[in-house]
Write a protein that holds these residues in place. Sequence first.
Motif, short mmCIF file in Angstrom:
data_model
loop_
_atom_site.label_atom_id
_atom_site.label_comp_id
_atom_site.label_asym_id
_atom_site.label_seq_id
_atom_site.Cartn_x
_atom_site.Cartn_y
_atom_site.Cartn_z
N HIS A 133 23.98 4.80 86.33
CA HIS A 133 24.84 5.94 86.06
C HIS A 133 24.75 6.92 87.23
CE1 HIS A 133 25.38 5.32 81.53
NE2 HIS A 133 24.63 4.31 81.94
N SER A 134 25.89 7.42 87.68
CA SER A 134 25.87 8.33 88.82
C SER A 134 27.03 9.31 88.76
CB SER A 134 25.92 7.55 90.14
OG SER A 134 27.17 6.89 90.29
N ILE A 135 26.85 10.43 89.46
CA ILE A 135 27.91 11.40 89.68
C ILE A 135 28.24 11.35 91.17
CG2 ILE A 135 28.56 13.84 89.62
CD1 ILE A 135 26.60 14.16 87.30
N ASP A 136 29.49 11.02 91.48
CA ASP A 136 29.92 10.82 92.86
C ASP A 136 30.84 11.94 93.30
OD1 ASP A 136 28.56 8.53 92.37
OD2 ASP A 136 30.16 7.16 92.94
N ILE A 137 30.67 12.39 94.54
CA ILE A 137 31.53 13.42 95.12
C ILE A 137 32.02 12.94 96.48
CG2 ILE A 137 31.74 15.86 95.77
CD1 ILE A 137 29.43 16.49 93.94
N PRO A 138 33.13 12.20 96.52
CA PRO A 138 33.71 11.81 97.80
C PRO A 138 34.70 12.87 98.31
CG PRO A 138 34.82 10.65 96.03
CD PRO A 138 33.77 11.52 95.39
N VAL A 161 28.96 11.60 98.62
CA VAL A 161 27.60 11.93 98.18
C VAL A 161 27.46 11.46 96.74
CG1 VAL A 161 25.96 13.78 97.75
CG2 VAL A 161 27.49 13.93 99.72
N ARG A 162 26.36 10.78 96.48
CA ARG A 162 26.17 10.18 95.16
C ARG A 162 24.83 10.62 94.57
NH1 ARG A 162 25.12 3.76 94.19
NH2 ARG A 162 25.69 3.63 91.98
N TYR A 163 24.89 11.15 93.36
CA TYR A 163 23.67 11.51 92.63
C TYR A 163 23.45 10.47 91.53
CZ TYR A 163 20.48 13.79 89.40
OH TYR A 163 19.42 14.05 88.57
N ILE A 164 22.36 9.72 91.63
CA ILE A 164 22.03 8.70 90.64
C ILE A 164 21.21 9.32 89.52
CG2 ILE A 164 20.77 6.57 90.21
CD1 ILE A 164 21.51 5.62 92.95
N LEU A 185 14.91 5.00 91.54
CA LEU A 185 16.01 5.05 92.48
C LEU A 185 16.05 6.40 93.18
CD1 LEU A 185 18.75 3.41 90.23
CD2 LEU A 185 17.32 2.28 91.96
N ARG A 186 16.51 6.39 94.41
CA ARG A 186 16.65 7.66 95.14
C ARG A 186 17.77 8.47 94.49
NH1 ARG A 186 13.80 7.30 99.83
NH2 ARG A 186 13.28 5.18 100.53
N PRO A 187 17.52 9.73 94.15
CA PRO A 187 18.54 10.51 93.44
C PRO A 187 19.78 10.80 94.28
CG PRO A 187 16.64 11.88 93.99
CD PRO A 187 16.26 10.48 94.32
N LEU A 188 19.64 11.07 95.56
CA LEU A 188 20.78 11.38 96.42
C LEU A 188 20.99 10.27 97.43
CD1 LEU A 188 20.32 15.20 97.13
CD2 LEU A 188 21.94 14.11 95.59
N ASN A 189 22.25 9.82 97.52
CA ASN A 189 22.60 8.72 98.41
C ASN A 189 23.92 9.02 99.09
OD1 ASN A 189 20.57 6.37 97.53
ND2 ASN A 189 21.24 7.48 95.71
N LEU A 190 24.13 8.37 100.24
CA LEU A 190 25.36 8.53 101.00
C LEU A 190 26.09 7.20 101.09
CD1 LEU A 190 24.19 10.78 103.99
CD2 LEU A 190 25.50 11.48 101.98
#
Length: 256
Positions: A133-138, A161-164, A185-190
């Motif tokens: 589950h993630s919140i994505d902000i492209p 930017v993706r917050y898992i 999992l890493r909380p912030l991803n690109l």
Amino acid sequence: MELRRILMGLYLLAFPAMMWGQTPVVPGTAGKEHSGHHKETPVNFGFKGGFTSSLFLVSQFSVNGMPIDEVQNNYKIGYFGSLFMRINFDRHFLQPEISYNINRCNITFEKPLPEDASSGALPEEASITSSIHSIDIPVIYGYNFIKEGPYSLAVFGGPKVRYIWDRKSDIDFENFDQMNIRERLRPLNLSFTVGVSVTISRVFFDFRYDMGLHNISKSVTYDMPADNNAANENTKNEIRFHRRDNVLSFSFGVFF
């Protein structure tokens, strides 16, 4: 004078009908401009939803100290919903979004045989199933190759930017020698997004591919079996798992 009033009344009745019959335009398409007047840049809002298919690119994967060179990706359907704003500049547009995603994937592989295995032993299969589950902000930039009347065809790309949401995500390790395996999992991803969209009036279809730019796995912890007598400094990290999450998606959306 009476004839003049009648003609004016007929004109007022016909004007709304003529406007109703006009062909709808693609968001951001300039209408007919009066000389000396500049049309302001239009801003559109909208929502969309769709389906995803995830692909995990696995590297530096080892189990019991043995490297795993080949894994099988078994695609599972995920889904998402998002809100967006589109700022139009003639044929160009800038589109920030926010979306909630559930991406699913399953990978399988053959466990390496122990050194003391018999010559006729066959490797067992193990698997890792993920529901992330993630919140994505492209924020994407797009260009309309075709933009005529109610139709447009655009290509786009941009960073994401993706917050898992680790607590909501579920990851299952099946048929491993270790017990109570937990992956953080890493909380912030690109990621980087590329895609193409087709618009018909206020409705559009969107195909995109998100490329993960780095490893999303932060750590893997587990408990060793009680009968394992090899628990020493050299076997503390018997599971090493690095992966990048690439996602193919299709969506259907509507402009406000």
